[in-house]
Design a protein around this motif. Structure first.
Motif, short mmCIF file in Angstrom:
data_model
loop_
_atom_site.label_atom_id
_atom_site.label_comp_id
_atom_site.label_asym_id
_atom_site.label_seq_id
_atom_site.Cartn_x
_atom_site.Cartn_y
_atom_site.Cartn_z
N GLU A 329 0.80 -1.39 -0.05
CA GLU A 329 -0.41 0.50 -0.15
C GLU A 329 0.94 1.61 -0.31
O GLU A 329 0.48 1.95 -0.86
N LYS A 330 2.35 0.93 0.39
CA LYS A 330 2.26 2.48 0.60
C LYS A 330 3.59 2.52 -0.62
O LYS A 330 3.76 3.43 -1.07
N LEU A 331 3.76 1.32 -1.49
CA LEU A 331 4.75 1.63 -2.31
C LEU A 331 3.78 2.04 -3.81
O LEU A 331 3.83 2.50 -5.00
N ILE A 332 1.82 2.41 -3.59
CA ILE A 332 0.83 2.49 -5.07
C ILE A 332 1.08 3.73 -4.38
O ILE A 332 0.74 4.87 -3.11
N PRO A 333 0.94 4.94 -5.39
CA PRO A 333 0.70 6.11 -4.94
C PRO A 333 -0.54 6.26 -5.13
O PRO A 333 -1.41 6.10 -5.58
N LYS A 334 -0.89 7.60 -4.14
CA LYS A 334 -2.25 8.07 -3.44
C LYS A 334 -1.98 9.41 -3.73
O LYS A 334 -2.99 9.80 -4.03
N ASP A 335 -1.70 10.38 -4.53
CA ASP A 335 -1.76 11.66 -4.65
C ASP A 335 -1.19 11.83 -6.46
O ASP A 335 -1.22 12.88 -6.58
N HIS A 336 -0.92 10.86 -6.84
CA HIS A 336 -0.48 11.21 -8.54
C HIS A 336 -1.24 10.11 -9.39
O HIS A 336 -0.77 9.19 -9.27
N ARG A 337 -1.78 10.72 -10.85
CA ARG A 337 -2.11 9.95 -11.91
C ARG A 337 -0.07 9.50 -12.14
O ARG A 337 0.53 10.15 -12.50
N PHE A 338 -0.68 8.29 -13.47
CA PHE A 338 0.63 8.21 -13.89
C PHE A 338 0.59 8.92 -14.98
O PHE A 338 -0.66 9.88 -15.16
N GLY A 339 1.72 9.67 -15.29
CA GLY A 339 2.24 10.34 -16.34
C GLY A 339 2.10 11.88 -15.79
O GLY A 339 2.89 12.27 -16.58
N GLU A 340 1.63 12.26 -14.50
CA GLU A 340 2.39 13.16 -13.75
C GLU A 340 3.20 13.75 -13.44
O GLU A 340 4.06 14.41 -13.63
N HIS A 341 4.46 12.24 -13.48
CA HIS A 341 5.82 12.78 -12.81
C HIS A 341 5.91 11.88 -13.52
O HIS A 341 5.77 11.24 -14.87
N ARG A 342 7.05 12.22 -14.13
CA ARG A 342 8.39 11.36 -15.09
C ARG A 342 8.25 9.61 -14.32
O ARG A 342 8.44 9.50 -13.12
N PRO A 343 7.44 8.74 -14.86
CA PRO A 343 7.65 7.18 -14.93
C PRO A 343 8.72 6.82 -14.62
O PRO A 343 9.65 6.92 -16.42
N PRO A 344 9.13 5.88 -13.84
CA PRO A 344 10.62 5.64 -14.21
C PRO A 344 9.87 3.38 -14.50
O PRO A 344 8.91 3.14 -14.53
N PHE A 345 10.90 3.20 -14.96
CA PHE A 345 10.73 1.86 -15.22
C PHE A 345 11.64 0.67 -14.42
O PHE A 345 12.63 1.60 -14.68
N VAL A 346 11.61 0.05 -14.41
CA VAL A 346 12.01 -0.87 -13.43
C VAL A 346 12.79 -2.89 -13.90
O VAL A 346 11.72 -2.23 -14.64
N THR A 347 13.55 -3.12 -13.40
CA THR A 347 13.85 -3.54 -13.09
C THR A 347 13.48 -4.92 -11.74
O THR A 347 14.92 -4.56 -11.60
N GLY A 348 12.67 -5.54 -11.27
CA GLY A 348 12.64 -6.12 -10.00
C GLY A 348 12.92 -5.16 -8.22
O GLY A 348 12.71 -5.50 -7.96
N TYR A 349 12.41 -3.95 -9.02
CA TYR A 349 12.09 -2.94 -7.61
C TYR A 349 10.74 -3.41 -7.41
O TYR A 349 11.65 -4.07 -6.10
N TYR A 350 9.74 -3.44 -7.15
CA TYR A 350 8.96 -3.88 -6.11
C TYR A 350 9.26 -5.77 -5.56
O TYR A 350 9.40 -5.88 -4.37
N GLU A 351 9.76 -6.75 -5.97
CA GLU A 351 10.35 -7.99 -5.48
C GLU A 351 11.30 -7.78 -4.87
O GLU A 351 11.44 -8.29 -3.66
N ALA A 352 11.91 -6.56 -4.80
CA ALA A 352 13.55 -6.60 -4.11
C ALA A 352 12.61 -6.00 -2.22
O ALA A 352 13.00 -6.85 -2.03
N PHE A 353 11.70 -5.56 -1.94
CA PHE A 353 11.26 -5.90 -1.06
C PHE A 353 10.31 -6.45 -0.13
O PHE A 353 10.02 -6.63 0.80
N ASN A 354 10.46 -7.88 -1.19
CA ASN A 354 9.64 -9.83 -0.93
C ASN A 354 11.68 -9.93 -0.20
O ASN A 354 11.44 -11.05 0.72
N ASN A 355 12.62 -9.44 -0.26
CA ASN A 355 13.78 -9.77 0.39
C ASN A 355 13.80 -9.47 2.18
O ASN A 355 13.02 -7.80 1.77
#
Ligand code: NAP
Length: 557
Positions: A329-355
């Motif tokens: 829930e903390k990783l899900i943006p609540k204050d802006h939509r997709f494209g309002e900020h420059r979107p990052p593109f990732v490899t294994g970012y969210y998965e890293a939080f399972n470590n």
């Protein structure tokens, strides 16, 4: 050297001028390298000054673990030489920093550009002399140069930003900024590491180091809508196809609005049923890089309800990847939509939080109170670290230009001229600063950067060739043209699909910085249209003049 000019000569400075050239370029990044090549090809004498110790600009300084393109490699590289394109085989669709740095060094050597480059040469001042129509450029080591044309290819993301956290300098462990990562290897193995910031840099470095560090604490202020980069090696067949399709690809990249190869979609989000939309979003999720923006539903960035459907899909993806629901829930943006900020593109970012060794601190809920000698204290207490990594971004747009000590006609400081934010014509020049250009600077368009910046370099080169061929000495925009262009930029900044006002594209990440849009939301098509009009009208509304005119005007006063 300009015809008729003599060799090095003494200026008004106490120190002798080390050299005199037609075109002096500042910055050996993607834009500066191309500008040096174009200027030399056009017959100008050239010099390039670079603050760093090597070639690459962004790709010299940002060598942090995980740094890589999120534009396709072959669309980011230069397209001016078929031979260059053919001989360089990018290894991955999205190259990592070492490959890009090698590529840029290859380009520099292939076109013999290094002989006109000086490294470890930070520019500290640039002063315009109205009588001669030239610039005197001073370097930190005390050397000075004189140039007819000064081109600042200093980049928009080149001055690292450090937030003013109390006690920041008290920390006794090692500190690194992603934008100033050292060339010598940094040993993070077994260390307790903090990463502050979750923009494109932070979300790249987190998964890259999570496996080797003892613990990794990620300090996130604003969650970002991250989607998979979907990087893969370029196969032999793909290499062959790239070469076979080069001309068509170059045409697309040189003319498209965003400078990518991705095809635009032809449907709106609500033209599809819920099931069709979900299936489409699955394809988007699996697609490469920026296609999530450029090939998504037509109304994604125009219609909030359409954008909400994509954000809901992404939120479900995050919940599906991150096992701890509170972290998800903390990783899900609540204050802006997709494209309002420059979107990052990732490899294994969210998965890293399972470590087990990776944890998240959401600083809006648990604010940082201060840094101490041993770590970072939040409202929940102190965490101790061996290493703190600042992934806290840059003084975007104007940061480097305003630190270069540029003074135009009558000593006008660029910093004063732009005290309320930049005003430019075409994002290339500003009135009162003749023969001074800043391709790839503020008011450049957004998209695949080398394509936009290359358009501007081409324009600068053609313009100074025109000035030379018509016997003029200086070129600068009419103030009215600059006002109109800047007003257009500001008007369009409020329109979709430009970025939201909380994006750093408005300078909003740097305290005290004027809140002005620093890109050109009208984009590349507007630039093309204006350039065509300017060339057709013999460079109106630029003011072209001869220094002899200045002299006779001075004499008649
Ligand atoms: P950034 O996008 O400006 O991100 C800076 C981060 O630091 C943000 O998360 C920001 O939070 C955070 N931050 C700032 N002050 C903070 C504080 N006091 N406490 C906690 N967090 C703080 O910078 P970046 O990640 O270096 O990226 C900059 C740009 O470089 C990108 O947008 C992109 O254009 C380019 N880039 C491209 C790539 C690539 O893939 N090719 C990779 C890296 C960078 P807020 O959001 O709340 O301000």
């Amino acid at each position: 050297m300009r015809p008729g000019s003599s060799g090095p000569e003494a200026g008004s400075n106490a120190r002798p001028l080390a050299g005199e050239v037609d075109v002096l370029v500042v910055g050996a990044g993607v834009t500066g390298i191309y500008q040096l090549h174009r200027a030399r090809e056009a017959g100008f004498s050239t010099l390039l000054l670079e603050a760093g110790g090597g070639v690459g600009g962004t790709w010299f300084w940002n060598r942090y673990p995980g740094a890589r393109f999120d534009s396709e490699s072959y669309t980011y590289g230069y397209l001016f030489s078929r031979e260059l394109f053919d001989e360089w085989e990018w290894q991955e669709h999205f190259a990592a920093q070492p490959e890009t740095e090698r590529y840029l060094n290859h380009v520099v050597d292939r076109f013999d550009l290094r002989r006109d480059m000086r490294f470890d040469a930070a520019v500290t001042a640039a002063d315009y002399d109205d009588a001669t129509g030239t610039w005197t450029v001073s370097v930190a080591d005390g050397s000075t140069y004189r140039a007819r044309y000064l081109v600042a290819a200093t980049g928009v993301l080149s001055v690292p930003f450090f937030p003013d956290i109390p006690g920041r300098d008290d920390f006794r462990g090692a500190s690194f900024h992603t934008g100033r990562w050292p060339a010598a290897p940094v040993d993070l193995a077994g260390k307790r590491v903090a990463v502050i910031g979750t923009g494109s840099s932070g979300v790249q470095i987190v998964p890259a180091i999570a496996g080797e560090v003892a613990s990794l604490t990620v300090y996130q202020r604003t969650a970002n809508w991250c989607t998979p980069l979907n990087n893969t090696p370029i196969t032999t067949d793909e290499q062959a196809r790239l070469r076979a399709d080069f001309e068509a690809m170059r045409e697309t990249l040189n003319t498209s609005a965003h400078g990518f190869l991705h095809d635009a979609h032809d449907r709106g989000a609500f033209d599809d049923s819920d099931d069709e939309r979900r299936a489409f979003y699955e394809r988007m999720w699996a697609s490469p890089g920026f296609s999530k923006l450029t090939s998504n539903y037509l109304d994604l960035l125009f219609d909030e309800a359409a954008n909400d459907t994509w954000c809901a899909f992404l939120a479900d993806k995050i919940r599906g990847i991150v096992r701890d629901p509170d972290v998800a829930e903390k990783l899900i943006p609540k204050d802006h939509r997709f494209g309002e900020h420059r979107p990052p593109f990732v490899t294994g970012y969210y998965e890293a939080f399972n470590n087990a060794n990776v944890s998240l601190v959401a600083t809006k809920q648990t604010p940082i109170v201060r840094m101490t000698e041993t770590g970072i204290e939040t409202t929940e207490g102190l965490r101790e670290f061996d290493v703190v990594i600042w992934a806290t971004g840059f003084d975007f747009g104007t940061g480097a230009l305003l630190r270069m000590g540029v003074r135009g006609r009558d000593g006008l400081a660029l910093a004063d001229h732009w005290a309320d934010g930049p005003s430019t014509y075409l994002g290339i020049q500003t009135a009162g600063f003749p023969n001074f250009f800043f391709p790839g600077g503020p008011h450049a368009a957004a998209g695949n950067n080398p394509r936009y910046n290359g358009d501007q370099v081409d324009f600068v080169t053609d313009a100074i060739v025109y000035v030379r061929e018509h016997g003029f000495d200086t070129i600068e925009p009419e103030p009215a043209a600059e006002e109109a262009w800047t007003a257009m930029i500001d008007r369009n900044a409020a329109r979709k699909p430009s970025f939201g006002s909380s994006s750093y594209y408005f300078g909003s990440n740097v305290p005290g910085k004027p809140r002005k849009y620093l890109l050109n939301a009208a984009g590349r098509p507007k630039l093309f249209e204006m350039i065509a009009e300017i060339v057709a009208s013999d460079y109106q509304p630029f003011i072209l003049s001869r220094t002899s005119d200045v002299e006779s005007e001075a004499a008649s006063r």
